[in-house]
Design a protein around this motif. Sequence first.
Motif, PDB file in Angstrom:
ATOM      1  N   ARG A  23       0.878  -1.166   0.000  1.00 19.64           N
ATOM      2  CA  ARG A  23       0.000   0.000   0.000  1.00 19.64           C
ATOM      3  C   ARG A  23       0.915   1.215   0.000  1.00 19.64           C
ATOM      4  NH1 ARG A  23      -4.305   1.881   4.665  1.00 19.64           N
ATOM      5  NH2 ARG A  23      -2.391   2.164   5.860  1.00 19.64           N
ATOM      6  N   VAL A  24       0.644   2.162  -0.889  1.00 19.24           N
ATOM      7  CA  VAL A  24       1.452   3.369  -0.975  1.00 19.24           C
ATOM      8  C   VAL A  24       0.614   4.536  -0.463  1.00 19.24           C
ATOM      9  CG1 VAL A  24       2.775   4.912  -2.474  1.00 19.24           C
ATOM     10  CG2 VAL A  24       2.710   2.440  -2.950  1.00 19.24           C
ATOM     11  N   LEU A  25       1.149   5.219   0.557  1.00 12.38           N
ATOM     12  CA  LEU A  25       0.484   6.369   1.144  1.00 12.38           C
ATOM     13  C   LEU A  25       1.240   7.636   0.784  1.00 12.38           C
ATOM     14  CD1 LEU A  25      -0.100   5.088   4.800  1.00 12.38           C
ATOM     15  CD2 LEU A  25      -1.604   4.859   2.815  1.00 12.38           C
ATOM     16  N   GLU A  26       0.495   8.682   0.474  1.00 12.70           N
ATOM     17  CA  GLU A  26       1.080  10.011   0.331  1.00 12.70           C
ATOM     18  C   GLU A  26       0.793  10.746   1.630  1.00 12.70           C
ATOM     19  OE1 GLU A  26       1.109  13.665  -2.806  1.00 12.70           O
ATOM     20  OE2 GLU A  26      -0.843  12.769  -2.341  1.00 12.70           O
ATOM     21  N   TYR A  27       1.807  11.419   2.158  1.00  8.67           N
ATOM     22  CA  TYR A  27       1.671  12.177   3.403  1.00  8.67           C
ATOM     23  C   TYR A  27       2.052  13.628   3.143  1.00  8.67           C
ATOM     24  CZ  TYR A  27       2.254  13.908   8.092  1.00  8.67           C
ATOM     25  OH  TYR A  27       2.127  14.660   9.229  1.00  8.67           O
ATOM     26  N   ARG A  28       1.215  14.556   3.631  1.00 18.72           N
ATOM     27  CA  ARG A  28       1.495  15.992   3.527  1.00 18.72           C
ATOM     28  C   ARG A  28       1.085  16.677   4.816  1.00 18.72           C
ATOM     29  NH1 ARG A  28       1.960  18.812  -1.422  1.00 18.72           N
ATOM     30  NH2 ARG A  28       1.841  17.480  -3.230  1.00 18.72           N
TER      31      ARG A  28
END
Length: 113
Positions: A23-28
């Motif tokens: 699972r690939v998460l983008e975090y900002r």
Amino acid sequence: MSADPIAVNPELYRVIFENERVRVLEYRDEPGDRTQPHHHPDSVLYPLTSFRRRISANGQQVEVALTVGQVRWVGAQEHAGENIGDTETHALFIELKEPPPTRTPAALGPSTR
């Protein structure tokens, strides 16, 4: 069971890819933003910006400064984080769904191993 970062911090994390193995998460986030305690399985962290963070868990804290492209291993862990720098944090977490071949205790925060 520990909290999924998507469930407890939906304004900061989003799923950008998922299949049966990863699972690939983008975090900002912005300076001063904090996450609620959450869990990551074994993951690879890929910073898209340079940033400074404080990672906290079980009464321990570490401060982390990463530069853009400075890839790090993050062993399975539950933690909370805070942007303590003066720049946005923008990163990808590539979470592994397969169990590790052997279980060893993970260091708090990212590492080079």
